[in-house]
Design a protein around this motif. Structure first.
Motif, PDB file in Angstrom:
ATOM      1  N   ILE A  22      -7.788   3.265  -5.552  1.00  0.00           N
ATOM      2  CA  ILE A  22      -7.608   4.449  -4.714  1.00  0.00           C
ATOM      3  C   ILE A  22      -8.616   4.398  -3.576  1.00  0.00           C
ATOM      4  CG2 ILE A  22      -7.435   6.956  -4.660  1.00  0.00           C
ATOM      5  CD1 ILE A  22      -5.570   5.700  -6.699  1.00  0.00           C
ATOM      6  N   LYS A  23      -8.124   4.528  -2.368  1.00  0.00           N
ATOM      7  CA  LYS A  23      -9.016   4.545  -1.204  1.00  0.00           C
ATOM      8  C   LYS A  23      -8.824   5.876  -0.486  1.00  0.00           C
ATOM      9  CE  LYS A  23     -10.203   2.063   3.054  1.00  0.00           C
ATOM     10  NZ  LYS A  23      -9.937   0.865   3.893  1.00  0.00           N
ATOM     11  N   MET A  24      -9.880   6.679  -0.430  1.00  0.00           N
ATOM     12  CA  MET A  24      -9.838   7.958   0.260  1.00  0.00           C
ATOM     13  C   MET A  24     -10.311   7.768   1.695  1.00  0.00           C
ATOM     14  SD  MET A  24      -8.624   9.766  -2.176  1.00  0.00           S
ATOM     15  CE  MET A  24      -8.665  11.356  -1.329  1.00  0.00           C
ATOM     16  N   TYR A  41       6.952  -0.816  -6.265  1.00  0.00           N
ATOM     17  CA  TYR A  41       6.608  -1.856  -5.288  1.00  0.00           C
ATOM     18  C   TYR A  41       5.344  -2.630  -5.660  1.00  0.00           C
ATOM     19  CZ  TYR A  41      10.303   0.026  -2.418  1.00  0.00           C
ATOM     20  OH  TYR A  41      11.533   0.423  -1.957  1.00  0.00           O
ATOM     21  N   ARG A  42       4.858  -2.389  -6.878  1.00  0.00           N
ATOM     22  CA  ARG A  42       3.673  -3.095  -7.378  1.00  0.00           C
ATOM     23  C   ARG A  42       2.531  -3.029  -6.354  1.00  0.00           C
ATOM     24  NH1 ARG A  42       6.011  -8.761  -9.463  1.00  0.00           N
ATOM     25  NH2 ARG A  42       7.121  -8.587  -7.486  1.00  0.00           N
ATOM     26  N   ALA A  43       2.215  -1.815  -5.973  1.00  0.00           N
ATOM     27  CA  ALA A  43       1.179  -1.595  -4.961  1.00  0.00           C
ATOM     28  C   ALA A  43      -0.200  -1.969  -5.489  1.00  0.00           C
ATOM     29  CB  ALA A  43       1.182  -0.133  -4.523  1.00  0.00           C
ATOM     30  N   ASP A  44      -1.021  -2.505  -4.605  1.00  0.00           N
ATOM     31  CA  ASP A  44      -2.387  -2.857  -4.996  1.00  0.00           C
ATOM     32  C   ASP A  44      -3.383  -1.807  -4.549  1.00  0.00           C
ATOM     33  OD1 ASP A  44      -3.629  -3.797  -2.232  1.00  0.00           O
ATOM     34  OD2 ASP A  44      -1.638  -4.680  -2.361  1.00  0.00           O
ATOM     35  N   CYS A  45      -2.911  -0.823  -3.766  1.00  0.00           N
ATOM     36  CA  CYS A  45      -3.842   0.186  -3.254  1.00  0.00           C
ATOM     37  C   CYS A  45      -3.080   1.447  -2.868  1.00  0.00           C
ATOM     38  CB  CYS A  45      -4.602  -0.363  -2.048  1.00  0.00           C
ATOM     39  SG  CYS A  45      -5.834   0.778  -1.347  1.00  0.00           S
ATOM     40  N   ILE A  46      -3.697   2.591  -3.102  1.00  0.00           N
ATOM     41  CA  ILE A  46      -3.179   3.875  -2.639  1.00  0.00           C
ATOM     42  C   ILE A  46      -4.185   4.432  -1.653  1.00  0.00           C
ATOM     43  CG2 ILE A  46      -2.603   6.241  -3.303  1.00  0.00           C
ATOM     44  CD1 ILE A  46      -1.841   5.077  -6.078  1.00  0.00           C
ATOM     45  N   ALA A  75       1.864  13.557  -7.686  1.00  0.00           N
ATOM     46  CA  ALA A  75       1.114  12.431  -8.248  1.00  0.00           C
ATOM     47  C   ALA A  75       2.061  11.493  -9.002  1.00  0.00           C
ATOM     48  CB  ALA A  75       0.017  12.940  -9.186  1.00  0.00           C
ATOM     49  N   ARG A  76       3.057  12.084  -9.693  1.00  0.00           N
ATOM     50  CA  ARG A  76       4.049  11.249 -10.376  1.00  0.00           C
ATOM     51  C   ARG A  76       4.894  10.469  -9.377  1.00  0.00           C
ATOM     52  NH1 ARG A  76       4.492  15.798 -13.774  1.00  0.00           N
ATOM     53  NH2 ARG A  76       6.313  16.548 -12.594  1.00  0.00           N
ATOM     54  N   ARG A  77       5.197  11.093  -8.240  1.00  0.00           N
ATOM     55  CA  ARG A  77       5.970  10.383  -7.205  1.00  0.00           C
ATOM     56  C   ARG A  77       5.175   9.198  -6.665  1.00  0.00           C
ATOM     57  NH1 ARG A  77      11.113  10.424  -5.826  1.00  0.00           N
ATOM     58  NH2 ARG A  77      10.816  10.740  -3.596  1.00  0.00           N
ATOM     59  N   ILE A  78       3.882   9.376  -6.486  1.00  0.00           N
ATOM     60  CA  ILE A  78       3.033   8.265  -6.043  1.00  0.00           C
ATOM     61  C   ILE A  78       3.064   7.152  -7.082  1.00  0.00           C
ATOM     62  CG2 ILE A  78       0.667   7.558  -5.510  1.00  0.00           C
ATOM     63  CD1 ILE A  78       0.209  10.436  -4.491  1.00  0.00           C
ATOM     64  N   VAL A  85       0.854  -1.188   0.000  1.00  0.00           N
ATOM     65  CA  VAL A  85       0.000   0.000   0.000  1.00  0.00           C
ATOM     66  C   VAL A  85       0.890   1.238   0.000  1.00  0.00           C
ATOM     67  CG1 VAL A  85      -1.574   1.360   1.440  1.00  0.00           C
ATOM     68  CG2 VAL A  85      -1.979  -1.080   1.117  1.00  0.00           C
ATOM     69  N   ILE A  86       0.458   2.258  -0.727  1.00  0.00           N
ATOM     70  CA  ILE A  86       1.129   3.556  -0.688  1.00  0.00           C
ATOM     71  C   ILE A  86       0.268   4.503   0.133  1.00  0.00           C
ATOM     72  CG2 ILE A  86       2.158   5.433  -2.013  1.00  0.00           C
ATOM     73  CD1 ILE A  86       3.348   2.649  -2.610  1.00  0.00           C
ATOM     74  N   GLY A  87       0.766   4.965   1.264  1.00  0.00           N
ATOM     75  CA  GLY A  87       0.060   5.925   2.094  1.00  0.00           C
ATOM     76  C   GLY A  87       0.386   7.338   1.650  1.00  0.00           C
ATOM     77  N   VAL A  88      -0.633   8.191   1.567  1.00  0.00           N
ATOM     78  CA  VAL A  88      -0.436   9.563   1.090  1.00  0.00           C
ATOM     79  C   VAL A  88      -1.088  10.544   2.060  1.00  0.00           C
ATOM     80  CG1 VAL A  88      -0.823  11.190  -0.803  1.00  0.00           C
ATOM     81  CG2 VAL A  88      -0.439   8.761  -1.307  1.00  0.00           C
ATOM     82  N   ASP A  89      -0.317  11.551   2.455  1.00  0.00           N
ATOM     83  CA  ASP A  89      -0.839  12.622   3.311  1.00  0.00           C
ATOM     84  C   ASP A  89      -0.674  13.939   2.566  1.00  0.00           C
ATOM     85  OD1 ASP A  89      -1.802  13.816   5.830  1.00  0.00           O
ATOM     86  OD2 ASP A  89       0.212  14.691   5.898  1.00  0.00           O
ATOM     87  N   PRO A  90      -1.696  14.379   1.807  1.00  0.00           N
ATOM     88  CA  PRO A  90      -1.578  15.630   1.029  1.00  0.00           C
ATOM     89  C   PRO A  90      -1.424  16.834   1.944  1.00  0.00           C
ATOM     90  CG  PRO A  90      -3.452  14.296   0.306  1.00  0.00           C
ATOM     91  CD  PRO A  90      -2.995  13.736   1.621  1.00  0.00           C
ATOM     92  N   SER A  91      -0.756  17.853   1.434  1.00  0.00           N
ATOM     93  CA  SER A  91      -0.503  19.042   2.258  1.00  0.00           C
ATOM     94  C   SER A  91      -1.583  20.099   2.103  1.00  0.00           C
ATOM     95  CB  SER A  91       0.842  19.667   1.869  1.00  0.00           C
ATOM     96  OG  SER A  91       0.787  20.179   0.549  1.00  0.00           O
ATOM     97  N   GLY A  92      -2.279  20.066   0.996  1.00  0.00           N
ATOM     98  CA  GLY A  92      -3.263  21.112   0.746  1.00  0.00           C
ATOM     99  C   GLY A  92      -2.654  22.382   0.188  1.00  0.00           C
TER     100      GLY A  92
END
Length: 444
Positions: free
Chosen positions: A358-360, A329-334, A319-322, A273-280
């Motif tokens: 994508i899971k928000m 890592y062949r992620a199955d979910c962000i 978004a490109r970094r994600i 899983v790729i965890g993402v914490d946007p800054s806004g």
């Protein structure tokens, strides 16, 4: 016998200016390269017998100049013939230690300046001394080569600190008295504390304020004002070696205990899983990075922190970094936090990552509540770190039961917590906190 130094003129810059104006052009050119005149006391190599000189300095304290001048002097005396220059990355070694404003090329006068061969990662001085550049990201490159001299820059941020350091020490065996200088901003890490505790280590310290005369006024007007008085500032400006924060959910002992040995193989991963914490923000403020952390769950049931892709870029950039992380890592979910511009976040992430789920998620609970069950997993050694992640680990150690006491936002830590929550605490559809509480034996 006392040595005349620029600092001998004390708080009278006019007196120093008069002295410099009294010199002929040739004398001024010669004085320019007389480091003992310009150096502050803590920048001068210590007297006596020692193997390691550890110079702990704040940002802009003059650590690089001190390290480069020590190498230059050792080469001139014939003591440095085979030299190791070790930095966090090869690029850091080149850009800071070699080609930087205070690097080895800039501080060397004509006739002493070494020849740099980037393709060979090699510096060669007119007297035959040779220095080789090494990256702490590739510690095995230090296995085998022998040296009589070494300069380790920003050691506290080395990704594979212990194996790189150990391999360097085993090769520091040429000459009658091999020596090394370590120039770094301090962090509480076991390896650095062990170096300080050695009987053959001498420690000197310098702060950002000590070098104020050589730093841009804007640095003090903006950067210093922003961070002074904070815990981050005490470490990065005052060069304090800060112990664990009271009430911290993560400590250095906990993090060191879950780190995989260098070279250890990961188990087969059932999920990534790729965890993402946007800054806004738009990415123009380096304090508001977008946290991006890759984590996996092994077939052994343990969680693994794999990589930190955190950046401060535009929405298209992060978004490109994600996408890079997901592909690598062949992620199955962000998993991305929706609190800051949820629709926009989902849109840019989906566009850059077609085909990846994508899971928000919404942060309805505070950071501490979200962090506590993940911290409990660490204490149970159910999460491992596949490497060293200094910036992420600093944020984890600043998360306490009373809140976050670090500088800015714990973007990396939040991203990691989202990823591990998805991987480790979502079984049976129960909320993470209650799942963890039951696993720990609480009756709810």
């Amino acid at each position: 016998m006392s040595v005349l130094r620029a600092s001998s003129f004390g708080c009278e810059p006019q007196a120093l200016d008069r002295f410099l104006r009294s010199l002929e052009d040739q004398q001024l050119e010669t004085l320019k390269y007389q480091w003992p005149f310009w150096a502050r006391t803590e920048q001068v190599p210590p007297q006596g017998c020692w193997t390691s000189w550890l110079y702990l300095g704040g940002r802009g304290a003059g650590k690089t100049r001190a390290g480069a001048e020590w190498i230059r002097a050792r080469v001139a005396k014939g003591l440095g013939r085979r030299i190791a220059l070790v930095a966090s990355t090869t690029a850091d070694a080149r850009d800071v230690m070699i080609e930087g404003d205070s690097g080895l090329l800039a501080i060397s006068p004509d006739g002493e300046r070494p020849d740099f061969q980037p393709s060979k990662r090699r510096l060669t001085w007119p007297n035959g001394a040779v220095a080789t550049l090494y990256s702490a990201e590739k510690p095995d490159a230090l296995r085998g080569p022998q040296h009589d001299t070494a300069w380790c820059d920003e050691l506290a941020k080395w990704k594979y600190l212990e194996p790189a350091w150990n391999n360097l020490q085993l090769g520091l065996r040429l000459g009658a008295a091999p020596q090394q200088v370590i120039t770094t901003t301090p962090r509480i890490i076991a390896a650095l504390k062990a170096i300080m505790a050695r009987g053959d280590t001498v420690v000197t310290r310098g702060t950002s304020y000590d070098n104020r005369a050589n730093l841009a006024p804007a640095f003090f007007a903006e950067i210093i004002r922003r961070y002074e008085g904070t815990r981050f500032g005490r470490q990065e400006l005052d060069a304090e070696l800060l112990e664990d924060v009271a009430g911290a959910l993560w400590t250095r002992r906990i993090l060191d205990a879950v780190r995989l040995p260098h070279g250890a193989a990961l188990p087969e991963l059932s999920r990534v899983v790729i965890g993402v914490d946007p800054s806004g923000t738009r990415g123009s403020d380096e304090r508001d990075s977008v946290g991006i952390v890759a984590a996996g769950k092994g077939v052994d049931g343990l969680g693994y922190v794999l990589a930190d892709y955190t950046c401060s870029l535009s929405p298209a950039g992060w978004a490109r970094r994600i996408a890079e992380a997901a592909s690598a890592y062949r992620a199955d979910c962000i998993v991305a936090e929706a609190n800051f511009g949820g629709a926009m976040v989902e849109s840019v992430v989906t566009t850059a990552n077609p085909g990846v789920r994508i899971k928000m998620v919404t942060a309805s609970r505070g950071k501490v509540v979200r962090a506590e069950p993940i911290a409990a997993l660490y204490e149970q050694k159910r999460v491992k770190h596949a490497g060293t992640f200094p910036a992420l680990e600093d944020q984890l150690m600043a998360l306490t039961t009373d809140g976050y006491v670090g500088e800015g936002s714990p973007d990396r830590a939040d991203a990691m917590i989202w990823a591990l929550t998805e991987l480790m605490l979502q079984d049976n559809g129960m909320e993470p906190w209650f799942a963890m509480a039951r696993a720990a034996g609480f009756k709810l």
